[in-house]
Write a protein that holds these residues in place. Structure first.
Motif, PDB file in Angstrom:
ATOM      1  N   ASP A  39     -28.050   6.223 -12.015  1.00 16.23           N
ATOM      2  CA  ASP A  39     -26.766   5.749 -11.803  1.00 16.23           C
ATOM      3  C   ASP A  39     -25.712   6.672 -12.512  1.00 16.23           C
ATOM      4  OD1 ASP A  39     -24.518   4.524 -10.717  1.00 16.23           O
ATOM      5  OD2 ASP A  39     -24.638   2.967 -12.253  1.00 16.23           O
ATOM      6  N   MET A  59     -22.315   6.184 -13.346  1.00 21.93           N
ATOM      7  CA  MET A  59     -21.416   5.601 -14.182  1.00 21.93           C
ATOM      8  C   MET A  59     -22.187   4.359 -15.162  1.00 21.93           C
ATOM      9  SD  MET A  59     -18.601   6.903 -14.407  1.00 21.93           S
ATOM     10  CE  MET A  59     -18.452   8.543 -13.421  1.00 21.93           C
ATOM     11  N   GLU A  74     -29.887   2.226 -14.069  1.00 22.65           N
ATOM     12  CA  GLU A  74     -28.719   1.206 -13.406  1.00 22.65           C
ATOM     13  C   GLU A  74     -28.265   0.164 -14.038  1.00 22.65           C
ATOM     14  OE1 GLU A  74     -26.154   0.458 -11.244  1.00 22.65           O
ATOM     15  OE2 GLU A  74     -27.316   1.657  -9.664  1.00 22.65           O
ATOM     16  N   ASP A  75     -26.684   0.142 -14.549  1.00 22.33           N
ATOM     17  CA  ASP A  75     -26.446  -1.052 -14.994  1.00 22.33           C
ATOM     18  C   ASP A  75     -25.926  -2.206 -14.189  1.00 22.33           C
ATOM     19  OD1 ASP A  75     -24.453   0.372 -13.924  1.00 22.33           O
ATOM     20  OD2 ASP A  75     -23.005  -0.424 -15.269  1.00 22.33           O
ATOM     21  N   GLU A  76     -25.847  -2.117 -12.908  1.00 26.00           N
ATOM     22  CA  GLU A  76     -25.830  -3.142 -11.990  1.00 26.00           C
ATOM     23  C   GLU A  76     -26.861  -3.853 -11.481  1.00 26.00           C
ATOM     24  OE1 GLU A  76     -22.743  -2.707  -8.960  1.00 26.00           O
ATOM     25  OE2 GLU A  76     -22.720  -0.731  -9.821  1.00 26.00           O
TER      26      GLU A  76
HETATM   27 CA    CA Z   1     -22.806   1.881 -12.785  1.00 27.92          CA
END
Ligand code: CA
Length: 229
Positions: free
Chosen positions: A52, A54, A8-10
């Motif tokens: 995730d 995106m 997950e990038d967030e």
């Molecule tokens: Ca994302």
């Protein structure tokens, strides 16, 4: 303890997911980029992936596809858009479940628990199929080296267990005491073939209803023993 990898990038979302899963007893690791996440997912052992959609670099679609080529580990896909869920389904990437942001952390935990339980049952049943011998009322788990007689577990010594497995794996075959001694004790033993007689007696006491009239291990007079199928 079950180990979960969150890709997950967030960062805030990843940390929130991690906190809730850890409170429920999971071991959790986070990767914030698709590239490293995918690499670890393929190389290391995890019990579940939270993925995730995106991501910078390799996206969730690609990661899901790549994991499924080599692993059956449950995958929960996370997306910010409802439309993406339909897309994931349509692509048939092999994800086990989908959840849309924003979601409640307890909902996430419940889903992770459900998928892990299902996956463990699946693995468990495969193992039982591969490594268990069942003959009438006797069940032998070769991997765990455990024996049940009419659903009641009985303790066996190493040699008793080996002898039982050998006989049960070769039913309807008559073995002489010499053959059994050679097979189970080989050269390591300081005993003699009388050991076989003693062990057969002990096996019968554990598996037979009536040791005077054995239903499993029969004596073939003047020859040896046979496990009846
Ligand atoms: Ca994302």
């Amino acid at each position: 303890m079950s180990k979960v990898l969150i890709i997950e990038d967030e960062v805030a979302i990843a940390e929130l997911e991690k906190d809730y899963l850890e409170l429920s007893g999971f071991e959790v690791e986070i990767e914030n980029t698709g590239d490293v996440g995918l690499e670890r997912a393929l190389k290391e052992e995890f019990d579940m992936f939270i993925l995730d959609l995106m991501l910078p670099g390799v996206d969730g679609f690609e990661i899901c596809k790549k994991i499924r080529e080599v692993k059956n580990t449950p995958i929960l896909m996370v997306s910010a858009k409802k439309d993406d869920i339909d897309k994931i389904r349509g692509l048939g990437l092999g994800a086990d479940d989908y959840i849309t942001k924003p979601f409640s952390p307890s909902e996430l935990v419940a889903r992770v628990k459900a998928h892990l339980a299902r996956y463990e049952r699946l693995i468990g049943s495969n193992m039982a199929e591969n490594d268990t011998i069942e003959i009438r009322g006797i069940k032998i788990d070769k991997t765990a080296r455990r024996v049940w007689v009419n659903d009641e577990e009985k303790p066996f010594t190493t040699k008793e267990f080996d002898l039982l497995v050998f006989l049960a794996q070769n039913p309807n075959h008559v073995f002489t005491k010499e053959e059994l001694f050679k097979e189970i004790w080989d050269m390591e033993s300081i005993g003699d073939i009388a050991t076989v007689t003693v062990h057969i007696k002990k096996l019968r006491e554990k598996i037979e209803m009536n040791t005077a009239k054995p239903q499993y291990i029969e004596t073939i007079w003047g020859v040896g023993y046979r496990f009846r199928l």
